[in-house]
Scaffold this motif. Structure first.
Motif, PDB file in Angstrom:
ATOM      1  N   GLY A  58       1.133  -1.265  -0.283  1.00 19.90           N
ATOM      2  CA  GLY A  58      -0.421   0.071  -0.314  1.00 19.90           C
ATOM      3  C   GLY A  58       0.698   1.133  -0.100  1.00 19.90           C
ATOM      4  N   LYS A  59       1.866   1.043   0.827  1.00 19.58           N
ATOM      5  CA  LYS A  59       2.634   2.294   0.235  1.00 19.58           C
ATOM      6  C   LYS A  59       3.854   2.727  -0.551  1.00 19.58           C
ATOM      7  CE  LYS A  59       4.022   1.326   5.433  1.00 19.58           C
ATOM      8  NZ  LYS A  59       4.984   1.827   6.348  1.00 19.58           N
ATOM      9  N   ASN A  60       4.579   1.468  -1.443  1.00 23.61           N
ATOM     10  CA  ASN A  60       4.269   1.670  -2.882  1.00 23.61           C
ATOM     11  C   ASN A  60       3.918   1.645  -4.034  1.00 23.61           C
ATOM     12  OD1 ASN A  60       4.433  -0.628  -2.931  1.00 23.61           O
ATOM     13  ND2 ASN A  60       6.901  -0.937  -2.605  1.00 23.61           N
ATOM     14  N   ALA A  61       2.937   1.124  -4.264  1.00 22.25           N
ATOM     15  CA  ALA A  61       1.543   1.260  -5.208  1.00 22.25           C
ATOM     16  C   ALA A  61       2.051   2.294  -5.951  1.00 22.25           C
ATOM     17  CB  ALA A  61       0.377   0.746  -4.603  1.00 22.25           C
ATOM     18  N   GLY A  62       1.464   3.690  -5.295  1.00 24.60           N
ATOM     19  CA  GLY A  62       1.420   4.773  -5.341  1.00 24.60           C
ATOM     20  C   GLY A  62       2.574   5.969  -6.538  1.00 24.60           C
ATOM     21  N   ALA A  74      -6.832  -3.498  -0.960  1.00 24.21           N
ATOM     22  CA  ALA A  74      -7.695  -2.763  -1.307  1.00 24.21           C
ATOM     23  C   ALA A  74      -6.550  -1.373  -1.612  1.00 24.21           C
ATOM     24  CB  ALA A  74      -8.732  -2.257  -0.664  1.00 24.21           C
ATOM     25  N   ASP A  75      -6.313  -0.431  -0.390  1.00 19.59           N
ATOM     26  CA  ASP A  75      -4.688   0.620  -0.864  1.00 19.59           C
ATOM     27  C   ASP A  75      -4.447   0.359  -2.419  1.00 19.59           C
ATOM     28  OD1 ASP A  75      -6.084   1.479   0.936  1.00 19.59           O
ATOM     29  OD2 ASP A  75      -4.785   0.845   2.411  1.00 19.59           O
ATOM     30  N   ILE A  76      -3.826  -0.651  -2.978  1.00 14.42           N
ATOM     31  CA  ILE A  76      -3.400  -0.879  -3.986  1.00 14.42           C
ATOM     32  C   ILE A  76      -3.840  -0.823  -5.040  1.00 14.42           C
ATOM     33  CG2 ILE A  76      -1.587  -2.385  -5.359  1.00 14.42           C
ATOM     34  CD1 ILE A  76      -0.488  -3.690  -2.635  1.00 14.42           C
ATOM     35  N   VAL A  77      -5.560  -1.550  -5.226  1.00 15.08           N
ATOM     36  CA  VAL A  77      -6.798  -1.255  -5.990  1.00 15.08           C
ATOM     37  C   VAL A  77      -6.346  -0.576  -6.132  1.00 15.08           C
ATOM     38  CG1 VAL A  77      -8.483  -1.620  -6.947  1.00 15.08           C
ATOM     39  CG2 VAL A  77      -7.309  -3.917  -5.393  1.00 15.08           C
ATOM     40  N   ASN A  78      -6.142   0.620  -5.127  1.00 18.07           N
ATOM     41  CA  ASN A  78      -7.212   2.314  -5.578  1.00 18.07           C
ATOM     42  C   ASN A  78      -6.278   3.480  -5.547  1.00 18.07           C
ATOM     43  OD1 ASN A  78      -9.976   1.541  -5.044  1.00 18.07           O
ATOM     44  ND2 ASN A  78      -9.911   1.613  -2.377  1.00 18.07           N
ATOM     45  N   SER A  79      -4.431   2.955  -5.956  1.00 21.31           N
ATOM     46  CA  SER A  79      -3.538   3.557  -5.953  1.00 21.31           C
ATOM     47  C   SER A  79      -3.543   4.715  -6.561  1.00 21.31           C
ATOM     48  CB  SER A  79      -2.492   2.840  -5.711  1.00 21.31           C
ATOM     49  OG  SER A  79      -2.419   2.037  -7.102  1.00 21.31           O
ATOM     50  N   ASN A  80      -4.068   4.081  -7.899  1.00 19.45           N
ATOM     51  CA  ASN A  80      -4.503   5.401  -8.863  1.00 19.45           C
ATOM     52  C   ASN A  80      -5.095   6.258  -8.931  1.00 19.45           C
ATOM     53  OD1 ASN A  80      -3.028   4.262 -10.836  1.00 19.45           O
ATOM     54  ND2 ASN A  80      -4.794   3.338 -12.174  1.00 19.45           N
ATOM     55  N   LYS A  81      -5.529   6.029  -7.915  1.00 16.22           N
ATOM     56  CA  LYS A  81      -6.664   7.631  -6.997  1.00 16.22           C
ATOM     57  C   LYS A  81      -6.088   8.969  -6.974  1.00 16.22           C
ATOM     58  CE  LYS A  81     -11.365   5.437  -6.244  1.00 16.22           C
ATOM     59  NZ  LYS A  81     -12.255   5.258  -4.885  1.00 16.22           N
TER      60      LYS A  81
END
Length: 239
Positions: free
Chosen positions: A204-208, A231-238
């Motif tokens: 979740g930290k590096n996906a963005g 879920a944070d990884i899925v939403n990283s594009n946001k």
């Protein structure tokens, strides 16, 4: 090869409760015994299921194998082939993985094709030559039309489960080289249209920061998919 009925239910419940980005295609690949249950209990329309592997032949006397027909029968939309653990532990060859890829596509199941180098290959400066060799076996078997059914997952073996991850710049550099090689071998139109996703201690930290790179089109998530941060990884594009 993780999970129990209880833990799989918890993961599915978390996904169903999450506000997932509807512009992201999400594919989950539970172990074979849980595929049908997961398919029946996932609620989001943009989440589908995948097999973790499949045989290169139809149903028959091949005890312990799983066929493309069986995956489709329980509602799978994808199959993962060539995962580093299949290559390094089970000793599947580039040729076998290419044969499996062609068979899956010919029988109606799109493929998430994994490629990547080991720690020793990375240190020897062989990253690009290794992934090109792995791609060459597949390129030799697929038609141009087949490539619309392939997602390439670059997963540096040295970064899987180690806590190490390629920097966004390093990952982008390899992805760019993969796309250039596809353009050279199968055409720029196919290269530009093919999704190339990154796998290697994504969290979740590096996906963005990874998703912001031009040639990183998504992720193949390992350990983090067992946690709510998926879920944070899925939403990283946001971001």
């Amino acid at each position: 090869m993780n999970g129990t009925q209880e833990s799989i239910k918890s993961i599915v419940d978390n996904l169903n409760a999450a506000d997932l980005d509807k512009n992201v295609e999400v594919v989950v690949a539970p172990p074979f015994p849980y595929l049908l249950w997961v398919k029946e209990h996932l609620k989001a329309s943009n989440v589908s299921i995948s097999g973790q592997n499949a045989a290169d032949r139809d149903n028959g006397a091949f005890t312990g194998e799983v066929s493309i027909a069986q995956l489709k029968d329980v509602g799978a939309s994808w199959v993962i082939l060539g995962h580093s653990e299949r290559r390094t532990i089970i000793k599947e060859t580039d040729e076998l993985i290419a044969t499996k890829t062609k068979y899956a596509i010919d029988n109606g199941l799109p493929v998430i094709l994994c490629i990547g180098e080991t720690f020793d290959e990375k240190n020897a400066g062989k990253t690009i030559s290794v992934v090109q060799k792995q791609l060459d076996a597949v390129i030799a078997k697929l038609s141009k039309e087949d490539w619309s059914k392939v997602v390439i997952a670059y997963e540096p073996v040295w970064a899987i489960g180690t806590g190490l991850a390629a920097t966004p710049e390093d990952a982008q550099a390899v992805h760019e080289e993969i796309r250039k090689y596809l353009a050279e071998k199968v055409g720029s139109d196919i290269a530009n249209a093919t999704r190339i996703i990154y796998g290697g201690s994504v969290n979740g930290k590096n996906a963005g920061s990874l998703s912001g790179k031009a040639d990183i089109d998504g992720f193949l998530v390992g350990g983090a998919c067992l946690k709510p941060e998926f879920a944070d990884i899925v939403n990283s594009n946001k971001a």
